[in-house]
Design a protein around this motif. Sequence first.
Motif, PDB file in Angstrom:
ATOM      1  N   TYR A  83       4.403 -72.570 -51.724  1.00 51.64           N
ATOM      2  CA  TYR A  83       5.739 -72.070 -51.404  1.00 51.64           C
ATOM      3  C   TYR A  83       6.169 -72.595 -50.046  1.00 51.64           C
ATOM      4  CZ  TYR A  83       3.152 -68.557 -48.688  1.00 51.64           C
ATOM      5  OH  TYR A  83       2.314 -67.932 -47.812  1.00 51.64           O
ATOM      6  N   GLN A  85       8.172 -71.617 -46.464  1.00 51.98           N
ATOM      7  CA  GLN A  85       8.472 -70.447 -45.640  1.00 51.98           C
ATOM      8  C   GLN A  85       9.100 -70.914 -44.334  1.00 51.98           C
ATOM      9  OE1 GLN A  85       5.046 -68.183 -44.223  1.00 51.98           O
ATOM     10  NE2 GLN A  85       6.133 -66.303 -44.733  1.00 51.98           N
ATOM     11  N   GLU A  89      10.926 -66.148 -41.518  1.00 48.53           N
ATOM     12  CA  GLU A  89      10.181 -65.368 -42.512  1.00 48.53           C
ATOM     13  C   GLU A  89       8.746 -65.132 -42.062  1.00 48.53           C
ATOM     14  OE1 GLU A  89      12.438 -66.895 -46.566  1.00 48.53           O
ATOM     15  OE2 GLU A  89      10.844 -68.113 -45.685  1.00 48.53           O
ATOM     16  N   PHE A  90       8.131 -66.169 -41.511  1.00 50.18           N
ATOM     17  CA  PHE A  90       6.759 -66.034 -41.030  1.00 50.18           C
ATOM     18  C   PHE A  90       6.662 -64.991 -39.919  1.00 50.18           C
ATOM     19  CE2 PHE A  90       3.532 -67.112 -37.884  1.00 50.18           C
ATOM     20  CZ  PHE A  90       2.389 -67.021 -38.664  1.00 50.18           C
ATOM     21  N   SER A  93       7.045 -61.340 -41.110  1.00 49.95           N
ATOM     22  CA  SER A  93       5.882 -60.768 -41.790  1.00 49.95           C
ATOM     23  C   SER A  93       4.664 -60.660 -40.877  1.00 49.95           C
ATOM     24  CB  SER A  93       5.531 -61.580 -43.030  1.00 49.95           C
ATOM     25  OG  SER A  93       5.139 -62.883 -42.659  1.00 49.95           O
TER      26      SER A  93
END
Length: 136
Positions: A83, A85, A89-90, A93
């Motif tokens: 995927y 990223q 986004e990293f 999270s």
Amino acid sequence: MLNEVHIEGYVTKKQWTYSNDQFFRLAAYRDPDRPRKENEEENRDRPDYVTVKLPASLMAGLPVRFESGQRVQVHGWLESRQYTQSLTEFLESAHNTGDGKLALEIETQQADGIVTHRSSTWIVADRIVLTPKDKD
């Protein structure tokens, strides 16, 4: 070609559901004849961690939760996915402070433009065996 996994370890606190499949993290300690993964601060072994997927089809729609620290044997096979990223986004999270703010200050527009290709690998369980708790 052989894709089969047999592993024993302790269920961690991290358990979640994604697309009706159950996931949990397993802490597995190495056999005595393998190189040690030492914790220098406590002078004891550290576990290796792996993610286990319980497919919804295996669980027949029943939610399953394991007790943290429960010792289990997992029999299954490896599965992975690729995927893309973004940095945003990293960071969301990995460094979420719980209040919706990123722990790092960065321009969102700039971070959204920085992407990387990643992969994740986990064990898909065919069978899980609960093992007795260790005697003290």
